[in-house]
Scaffold this motif. Structure first.
Motif, short mmCIF file in Angstrom:
data_model
loop_
_atom_site.label_atom_id
_atom_site.label_comp_id
_atom_site.label_asym_id
_atom_site.label_seq_id
_atom_site.Cartn_x
_atom_site.Cartn_y
_atom_site.Cartn_z
N ILE A 1 49.53 35.20 49.71
CA ILE A 1 48.30 34.36 49.04
C ILE A 1 47.34 35.07 49.11
O ILE A 1 46.54 35.23 48.09
CB ILE A 1 48.23 32.89 49.44
CG1 ILE A 1 49.54 32.23 49.35
CG2 ILE A 1 47.09 32.30 49.11
CD1 ILE A 1 49.64 30.75 49.99
N VAL A 2 46.69 35.43 50.34
CA VAL A 2 45.40 36.52 50.44
C VAL A 2 45.50 37.70 49.57
O VAL A 2 44.49 37.81 48.81
CB VAL A 2 45.30 36.68 51.80
CG1 VAL A 2 43.94 37.44 51.85
CG2 VAL A 2 44.99 35.36 52.61
N ALA A 3 46.93 38.40 49.73
CA ALA A 3 46.76 39.68 48.94
C ALA A 3 46.89 39.31 47.42
O ALA A 3 46.01 40.12 46.71
CB ALA A 3 48.26 40.18 49.21
N THR A 4 47.53 38.25 46.84
CA THR A 4 47.48 38.01 45.58
C THR A 4 46.05 37.37 45.14
O THR A 4 45.51 37.97 43.82
CB THR A 4 48.57 36.77 45.03
OG1 THR A 4 49.77 37.32 45.39
CG2 THR A 4 48.59 36.47 43.86
N SER A 5 45.38 36.74 45.89
CA SER A 5 43.91 36.54 45.47
C SER A 5 43.15 37.52 45.47
O SER A 5 42.12 37.41 44.62
CB SER A 5 43.48 35.23 46.46
OG SER A 5 44.47 34.21 46.60
N GLY A 6 43.27 38.49 46.47
CA GLY A 6 42.37 39.51 46.27
C GLY A 6 42.78 40.42 45.22
O GLY A 6 41.80 40.88 44.56
N SER A 7 43.95 40.60 44.90
CA SER A 7 44.04 41.52 43.46
C SER A 7 43.57 40.59 42.38
O SER A 7 43.22 41.25 41.45
CB SER A 7 45.66 41.38 43.35
OG SER A 7 45.99 41.74 42.10
N LEU A 8 43.76 39.40 42.35
CA LEU A 8 43.10 38.78 41.09
C LEU A 8 41.53 38.83 41.22
O LEU A 8 41.00 38.90 39.86
CB LEU A 8 43.65 37.19 41.12
CG LEU A 8 45.24 37.15 40.60
CD1 LEU A 8 45.65 35.61 40.93
CD2 LEU A 8 45.33 37.45 39.26
N TYR A 9 40.83 38.81 42.03
CA TYR A 9 39.62 38.79 42.41
C TYR A 9 39.10 40.29 41.90
O TYR A 9 38.14 40.28 41.05
CB TYR A 9 39.20 38.65 43.83
CG TYR A 9 37.63 39.27 44.07
CD1 TYR A 9 36.58 38.18 43.87
CD2 TYR A 9 37.43 40.43 44.68
CE1 TYR A 9 35.39 38.72 44.03
CE2 TYR A 9 36.07 40.63 44.94
CZ TYR A 9 34.89 39.93 44.60
OH TYR A 9 33.77 40.32 44.69
N TYR A 10 39.84 41.16 42.57
CA TYR A 10 39.31 42.69 41.94
C TYR A 10 39.62 42.69 40.24
O TYR A 10 38.65 43.50 39.57
CB TYR A 10 40.01 43.65 42.55
CG TYR A 10 39.52 43.74 44.04
CD1 TYR A 10 38.07 44.26 44.07
CD2 TYR A 10 40.12 43.81 45.10
CE1 TYR A 10 37.50 44.44 45.44
CE2 TYR A 10 39.64 43.97 46.29
CZ TYR A 10 38.22 44.37 46.54
OH TYR A 10 37.89 44.50 47.77
N SER A 11 40.58 42.22 39.80
CA SER A 11 40.84 42.16 38.40
C SER A 11 40.09 41.33 37.40
O SER A 11 39.48 41.78 36.43
CB SER A 11 42.27 42.63 37.93
OG SER A 11 42.88 41.12 38.26
N GLN A 12 39.99 40.06 37.83
CA GLN A 12 39.47 39.15 37.11
C GLN A 12 37.89 38.94 37.08
O GLN A 12 37.13 38.57 36.43
CB GLN A 12 40.17 37.60 37.27
CG GLN A 12 41.62 38.06 36.82
CD GLN A 12 42.07 38.18 35.32
OE1 GLN A 12 41.25 37.71 34.53
NE2 GLN A 12 42.66 39.41 35.28
N ILE A 13 37.49 39.12 38.47
CA ILE A 13 35.76 38.83 38.81
C ILE A 13 35.11 40.09 38.86
O ILE A 13 34.12 40.24 38.13
CB ILE A 13 35.93 37.94 40.16
CG1 ILE A 13 36.47 36.76 39.77
CG2 ILE A 13 34.35 37.82 40.51
CD1 ILE A 13 36.45 35.72 40.89
N ARG A 14 35.84 41.04 39.43
CA ARG A 14 35.03 42.48 39.67
C ARG A 14 35.39 43.23 38.26
O ARG A 14 34.81 44.30 38.00
CB ARG A 14 35.46 43.22 40.75
CG ARG A 14 34.90 42.54 41.98
CD ARG A 14 33.63 42.61 42.44
NE ARG A 14 33.35 43.92 42.65
CZ ARG A 14 33.14 44.68 43.70
NH1 ARG A 14 33.66 44.16 44.64
NH2 ARG A 14 32.68 46.03 43.51
#
Length: 140
Positions: A19-32
């Motif tokens: 969950i943390v890894a997927t959330s981080g991945s989505l953070y970097y692609s969708q927010i950053r």
């Protein structure tokens, strides 16, 4: 502690890491707004389903999840290791995406001079693999 309880804790830990890894991945692609390279996409292919698979296994206490989740984590970790090598080893030329718009050897983040997104993914796959390695199916 019973084998079933230990298995549930290990699977739940692996699920939390996914969950943390997927959330981080989505953070970097969708927010950053970092555009993932080809190897990043392959890593996502192996990480994202683990959230659902390990979540269901945690809910049902199903130790058989090790049979199919562990190979996924090991393959994903291998891709992450290759990706990290492309980013950090001088002279290690990109293999998978040399001709793509986003080269795999570019590190969008480089915390403390060595922590890249590929290393974060490798760490997550390694933690999931270790947890699943210790999951044991209950005997008859």
């Amino acid at each position: 502690m019973s084998t079933r309880d230990r298995n549930v804790l290990l699977i739940a830990f692996a699920w939390l890491v996914a969950i943390v890894a997927t959330s981080g991945s989505l953070y970097y692609s969708q927010i950053r707004h970092f555009t993932p390279c080809e190897l990043c996409w392959y890593q996502r292919i192996f990480m994202y389903p683990l959230v659902l698979i390990l979540g269901i296994a945690t809910f049902y206490g199903d130790a058989r999840v090790r049979r199919y989740a562990l190979p996924m984590a090991l393959v994903g970790g291998s891709i992450s290791a290759l990706h990290y090598a492309e980013q950090k080893i001088p002279g290690f030329h990109p293999t998978a995406c040399a001709a793509t718009p986003i080269p795999c050897n570019v590190a969008f983040v480089n915390y403390y001079g060595f922590i890249t997104i590929a290393l974060m993914a490798l760490t997550a796959f390694t933690l999931i693999s270790i947890a699943l390695f210790f999951v044991r199916e209950e005997g008859p």
